[in-house]
Design an enzyme around this catalytic site. Structure first.
Site, PDB file in Angstrom:
ATOM      1  N   LYS A  14      51.830  51.734  -4.712  1.00  0.00           N
ATOM      2  CA  LYS A  14      50.644  51.990  -5.542  1.00  0.00           C
ATOM      3  C   LYS A  14      49.603  52.827  -4.794  1.00  0.00           C
ATOM      4  O   LYS A  14      49.087  53.803  -5.334  1.00  0.00           O
ATOM      5  CB  LYS A  14      49.994  50.657  -5.981  1.00  0.00           C
ATOM      6  CG  LYS A  14      50.901  49.756  -6.797  1.00  0.00           C
ATOM      7  CD  LYS A  14      50.162  48.524  -7.285  1.00  0.00           C
ATOM      8  CE  LYS A  14      49.717  47.559  -6.214  1.00  0.00           C
ATOM      9  NZ  LYS A  14      50.800  46.816  -5.529  1.00  0.00           N
ATOM     10  N   ARG A  89      45.227  41.463 -11.279  1.00  0.00           N
ATOM     11  CA  ARG A  89      46.371  40.723 -10.742  1.00  0.00           C
ATOM     12  C   ARG A  89      46.533  39.371 -11.411  1.00  0.00           C
ATOM     13  O   ARG A  89      47.463  38.636 -11.063  1.00  0.00           O
ATOM     14  CB  ARG A  89      46.189  40.518  -9.246  1.00  0.00           C
ATOM     15  CG  ARG A  89      46.856  41.579  -8.355  1.00  0.00           C
ATOM     16  CD  ARG A  89      46.518  41.224  -6.929  1.00  0.00           C
ATOM     17  NE  ARG A  89      47.446  41.646  -5.934  1.00  0.00           N
ATOM     18  CZ  ARG A  89      47.251  42.688  -5.130  1.00  0.00           C
ATOM     19  NH1 ARG A  89      46.216  43.467  -5.269  1.00  0.00           N
ATOM     20  NH2 ARG A  89      48.117  42.951  -4.170  1.00  0.00           N
ATOM     21  N   ARG A 128      55.909  49.180   7.193  1.00  0.00           N
ATOM     22  CA  ARG A 128      54.491  49.547   7.142  1.00  0.00           C
ATOM     23  C   ARG A 128      53.693  48.748   8.168  1.00  0.00           C
ATOM     24  O   ARG A 128      52.760  49.249   8.774  1.00  0.00           O
ATOM     25  CB  ARG A 128      53.952  49.300   5.730  1.00  0.00           C
ATOM     26  CG  ARG A 128      52.529  49.790   5.552  1.00  0.00           C
ATOM     27  CD  ARG A 128      52.113  49.769   4.095  1.00  0.00           C
ATOM     28  NE  ARG A 128      51.655  48.457   3.680  1.00  0.00           N
ATOM     29  CZ  ARG A 128      51.278  48.150   2.438  1.00  0.00           C
ATOM     30  NH1 ARG A 128      51.326  49.070   1.494  1.00  0.00           N
ATOM     31  NH2 ARG A 128      50.864  46.949   2.128  1.00  0.00           N
TER      32      ARG A 128
HETATM   33  P1  AMP Z   1      46.687  44.992  -1.559  1.00  0.00           P
HETATM   34  O1  AMP Z   1      46.009  45.934  -0.625  1.00  0.00           O
HETATM   35  O2  AMP Z   1      46.533  45.402  -2.990  1.00  0.00           O
HETATM   36  O3  AMP Z   1      48.100  44.703  -1.172  1.00  0.00           O
HETATM   37  O4  AMP Z   1      45.910  43.586  -1.439  1.00  0.00           O
HETATM   38  C1  AMP Z   1      45.886  42.872  -0.218  1.00  0.00           C
HETATM   39  C2  AMP Z   1      45.368  41.462  -0.478  1.00  0.00           C
HETATM   40  O5  AMP Z   1      44.030  41.524  -0.995  1.00  0.00           O
HETATM   41  C3  AMP Z   1      46.140  40.666  -1.515  1.00  0.00           C
HETATM   42  O6  AMP Z   1      47.276  40.038  -0.949  1.00  0.00           O
HETATM   43  C4  AMP Z   1      45.078  39.657  -1.964  1.00  0.00           C
HETATM   44  O7  AMP Z   1      44.900  38.643  -1.009  1.00  0.00           O
HETATM   45  C5  AMP Z   1      43.817  40.521  -1.970  1.00  0.00           C
HETATM   46  N1  AMP Z   1      43.620  41.167  -3.280  1.00  0.00           N
HETATM   47  C6  AMP Z   1      43.651  42.503  -3.552  1.00  0.00           C
HETATM   48  N2  AMP Z   1      43.430  42.729  -4.851  1.00  0.00           N
HETATM   49  C7  AMP Z   1      43.269  41.509  -5.432  1.00  0.00           C
HETATM   50  C8  AMP Z   1      43.055  41.080  -6.769  1.00  0.00           C
HETATM   51  N3  AMP Z   1      42.963  41.941  -7.785  1.00  0.00           N
HETATM   52  N4  AMP Z   1      42.941  39.729  -6.983  1.00  0.00           N
HETATM   53  C9  AMP Z   1      43.014  38.858  -5.984  1.00  0.00           C
HETATM   54  N5  AMP Z   1      43.249  39.192  -4.706  1.00  0.00           N
HETATM   55  C10 AMP Z   1      43.381  40.512  -4.422  1.00  0.00           C
END
Ligand code: AMP
Length: 190
Positions: A14, A89, A128
């Site tokens: 993404k 999410r 990564r």
């Molecule tokens: P990402 O960078 O999108 O992989 O997000 C890393 C971490 O941030 C996730 O594993 C969650 O702990 C938190 N996080 C990111 N976006 C959300 C969201 N929309 N709702 C809840 N937690 C989030």
């Protein structure tokens, strides 16, 4: 305004694709994960709270995440549209996003989902982790918990947007350019 939810499990690509699409379509890219990491780096209260969940591979609570997302959108009153990456999410987040878009006389036009097999995801995230510096990429158990959390809370959003005829699945395996092209083919038709 074109507003797109870029969707998919952790490691689907993404963030990588959002970087290309935001330039191509002149959209504001909001990654909730990036905003949380920025807050962690700057030692804010929000960062400390988010970190306690992120380090375990769990989602940050809805109320906190929704408030933060609303604030990010409000920072961009002149936006041509948004790419939401990593948000929504949960179903509560998807409902909050629809409400927010309504206040702008706008809507989510599409959820475009990158589809990738789980074992490919684990492999990509471990790779990564060697360079990202992200604590949640460094540990296979945390990676698997993030994927489990995706199936527990996030996967249902596919149906949420399918019911509104807004779901578009795209094969997320291939070169970065190939995948950008597949996504563009969907976005161009919106
Ligand atoms: P990402 O960078 O999108 O992989 O997000 C890393 C971490 O941030 C996730 O594993 C969650 O702990 C938190 N996080 C990111 N976006 C959300 C969201 N929309 N709702 C809840 N937690 C989030």
């Amino acid at each position: 305004m074109k507003n797109i939810v870029l969707f998919g499990p952790p490691g689907a690509g993404k963030g990588t694709q959002a970087e290309f699409l935001k330039e191509k379509y002149q959209l504001v890219h909001i990654s909730t994960g990036d905003v949380f990491r920025y807050n962690i780096k700057n030692n804010t209260d929000l960062g400390a709270l988010a970190k306690s969940y992120m380090d375990k591979g769990h989602l940050v609570p809805d109320e906190v995440t929704i408030n933060m997302l609303n604030a990010e959108v409000e920072k961009n009153p002149k936006a041509n549209g948004f790419i939401f990456d990593g948000f929504p999410r949960t179903e509560a987040q998807a409902i909050a996003l629809a409400t927010l878009m309504e206040t702008k006389n706008s809507q989510i036009n599409a959820m475009v989902a990158l589809e990738v097999d789980d074992e490919v995801l684990v492999g990509r995230l471990l790779e990564r982790g060697k360079v990202s510096g992200r604590a949640d990429d460094a540990n296979e158990a945390v990676i698997r918990e993030r994927i489990a959390e995706y199936y527990r809370k996030t996967d249902v959003l596919k149906e949420f947007y399918q019911k509104q005829d807004k779901y578009y699945g795209v094969d997320g395996v291939g070169s970065i350019e190939e995948i950008t092209e597949r996504l563009s083919n969907v976005i161009d038709k919106l």
